[in-house]
Design an enzyme around this catalytic site. Structure first.
Site, PDB file in Angstrom:
ATOM      1  N   HIS A 164      -6.591   7.211  -3.084  1.00 14.37           N
ATOM      2  CA  HIS A 164      -5.511   6.265  -3.400  1.00 14.37           C
ATOM      3  C   HIS A 164      -5.185   5.476  -2.130  1.00 14.37           C
ATOM      4  CE1 HIS A 164      -2.320   4.578  -5.742  1.00 14.37           C
ATOM      5  NE2 HIS A 164      -1.361   5.069  -4.972  1.00 14.37           N
ATOM      6  N   LYS A 167      -8.474   0.003  -0.556  1.00 13.19           N
ATOM      7  CA  LYS A 167      -7.267  -0.833  -0.416  1.00 13.19           C
ATOM      8  C   LYS A 167      -7.178  -1.458   0.977  1.00 13.19           C
ATOM      9  CE  LYS A 167      -4.263   1.511  -3.792  1.00 13.19           C
ATOM     10  NZ  LYS A 167      -5.119   2.622  -4.260  1.00 13.19           N
ATOM     11  N   GLU A 199      -1.708  12.833   0.426  1.00 17.16           N
ATOM     12  CA  GLU A 199      -3.020  12.828  -0.242  1.00 17.16           C
ATOM     13  C   GLU A 199      -4.024  13.650   0.564  1.00 17.16           C
ATOM     14  OE1 GLU A 199      -4.753   9.005  -1.107  1.00 17.16           O
ATOM     15  OE2 GLU A 199      -6.230   9.895  -2.468  1.00 17.16           O
ATOM     16  N   PHE A 254       4.486   5.411  -8.834  1.00 15.73           N
ATOM     17  CA  PHE A 254       5.928   5.649  -8.900  1.00 15.73           C
ATOM     18  C   PHE A 254       6.251   6.388 -10.199  1.00 15.73           C
ATOM     19  CE2 PHE A 254       7.636   1.856  -6.147  1.00 15.73           C
ATOM     20  CZ  PHE A 254       7.091   2.441  -5.028  1.00 15.73           C
ATOM     21  N   CYS A 287       1.239   2.494 -10.447  1.00 13.32           N
ATOM     22  CA  CYS A 287      -0.049   2.353  -9.765  1.00 13.32           C
ATOM     23  C   CYS A 287      -1.126   3.285 -10.317  1.00 13.32           C
ATOM     24  CB  CYS A 287       0.144   2.586  -8.272  1.00 13.32           C
ATOM     25  SG  CYS A 287       1.420   1.515  -7.579  1.00 13.32           S
ATOM     26  N   HIS A 323      -3.267  -3.451  -2.349  1.00 11.55           N
ATOM     27  CA  HIS A 323      -2.928  -2.524  -3.428  1.00 11.55           C
ATOM     28  C   HIS A 323      -2.643  -3.330  -4.699  1.00 11.55           C
ATOM     29  CE1 HIS A 323      -1.509   0.710  -5.722  1.00 11.55           C
ATOM     30  NE2 HIS A 323      -0.597   1.235  -4.918  1.00 11.55           N
TER      31      HIS A 323
END
Length: 416
Positions: free
Chosen positions: A307, A339, A318, A403, A167, A344
């Site tokens: 994010h 998002k 975050e 990830f 991502c 996403h």
């Protein structure tokens, strides 16, 4: 590092194909109006899946950009990436010709690449045998093909690469392109991210990992970053592409400048395959490095595109990371997770969210976070709930985490 003076880098073109609009204008209007792009999946029958909702693109016709033969030999992720690249190039009014082609490069990131082609060809292999698999299977599915095809369709013969960092892929692509121009390896870079992973197999994989929202009966409220009632992220598809350009060239050709890119920070958690380190130290360092890289201090930051995935693992860490990186200034900065509207886009998210940050600077208006009805007590910053907000945006950060523990922060600044 060299002693060579770094070039200034500006944004002169933007292209977007997203669940809330298939052009830059539609995407920005969708962000400003809080348009929701999440609905029940229509591209295949999702009835056997835990999650049956996603942010699908509506009304995209690849034949608006490609011949039927060309489109047939491209996976959807490449169609979206090349189409958004063509939009960005047209938006910039940069003409690529024999004189400048070797100074224009491409980096388009993707987290998963052509997984739909892989699924289709595996079915053919099992049903009809290996001799019936397509000779285009490999070139269509490999993740670097969006960059390669963008070069083919634009004539860009400069540096060409592909970032595959889950991502964070789109943001790594933009950051790496920024560095190439800064150091004089290219005059302009087409860069960003693309993804088309709303397929049965990838939905099953993310579903098995219990990463997705299962709010199937109420898709419009399923993506709810920083809300205590969130239950996972919602997959989306699309592409966001920027045309980055050396300032001197942009000025010489009279280009419209939407923002200057000034900072890039990247780190790794070195902690877990899918979970962020709980105290958010990797994300903190990415923001700190990007701010230092831009020659800035926390008090100069005026907007953050988070994010913000709508997962407890991301949203809380975050928030901690923003507080550590920016101190008390963190409470004064408007932050949004777009998002909440697009879902996403995985490797495509960094591209469209960088565009949101650039457009916030260009328009002095920041997008909202929708569906934030009951804020998580641990997420106590200003997340611009429900409606867009008029605010002077001199400097914007865009965060992306992936990830593998990848953390990226990009910094854009009002051009003066």
């Amino acid at each position: 590092m060299t002693n060579q003076k770094l070039k200034r880098v500006v944004v002169t073109g933007l292209g977007a194909i997203t669940p809330i609009g298939n052009t830059l204008a539609e995407y920005w209007e969708g962000l400003m109006s809080g348009r929701n792009g999440i609905s029940t999946i229509t591209r295949f029958d999702p009835s056997q899946h835990f999650c049956r909702i996603a942010g699908e693109i509506k009304g995209f016709d690849p034949h608006d950009y490609f011949t039927r033969k060309e489109a047939k030999h491209m996976d959807r992720f490449a169609q979206l990436g090349v189409s958004a690249s063509l939009q960005a190039l047209a938006h910039s009014e940069l003409i690529i010709n024999d004189l400048n082609a070797e100074q224009v490069g491409v980096i388009v990131g993707s987290g998963i690449g052509g997984i739909k082609v892989l699924e289709d060809q595996q079915e053919i292999y099992l049903d009809r045998g290996p001799s019936r698999c397509s000779p285009f299977m490999i070139p269509m599915m490999i993740a670097n093909m969006a960059s390669g095809l963008t070069a083919i369709h634009t004539g860009a013969k400069g540096p060409n690469n592909c970032t595959v960092t889950a991502c964070a892929a789109g943001s790594h692509a933009i950051g790496d392109a920024f560095r190439l121009i800064q150091r004089g390896y290219a005059k302009a870079m087409i860069c960003g991210g693309t993804e088309a992973s709303i397929t049965p197999l990838s939905l099953a994989g993310f579903g098995a990992a219990r990463a997705l929202s299962t709010r199937n009966d109420d898709p419009y409220t399923a993506s709810r970053p920083f809300d205590r009632d969130r239950d996972g992220f919602v997959m989306g598809e699309g592409s966001g592409i920027l045309l980055l350009e050396e300032l001197e060239q942009a000025l010489n050709r009279g280009a419209t400048i939407y923002a200057e890119m000034v900072g890039y920070g990247m780190t790794c958690d070195a902690y877990h395959m899918t979970a962020p380190v709980p105290d958010g130290r990797g994300a903190t360092r990415a923001m700190e490095l990007a701010i230092i890289d831009g020659g800035l201090i926390p008090e100069q930051i005026s907007y953050i595109n988070a994010h913000g995935t709508s997962t407890s693992a991301n949203d809380v860490t975050e928030t901690k990371a923003i507080k550590k990186a920016l101190g008390q200034q963190a409470y004064k900065i408007p932050i949004s997770s777009t998002k909440s509207m697009t879902g996403h886009l995985l490797g495509g998210s960094g591209g469209i969210e960088a565009i949101a940050a650039v457009m916030a600077i260009a328009n002095d208006r920041v997008p909202p976070t929708i569906n934030l009805a009951n804020p998580d007590p641990e997420c106590d910053l200003d997340y611009v709930r429900d409606h867009s907000r008029a605010v002077t945006v001199d400097v914007a950060l865009s965060n992306s985490f992936g990830f593998g523990g990848h953390n990226v922060t990009l910094v854009f600044k009002k051009y003066r």
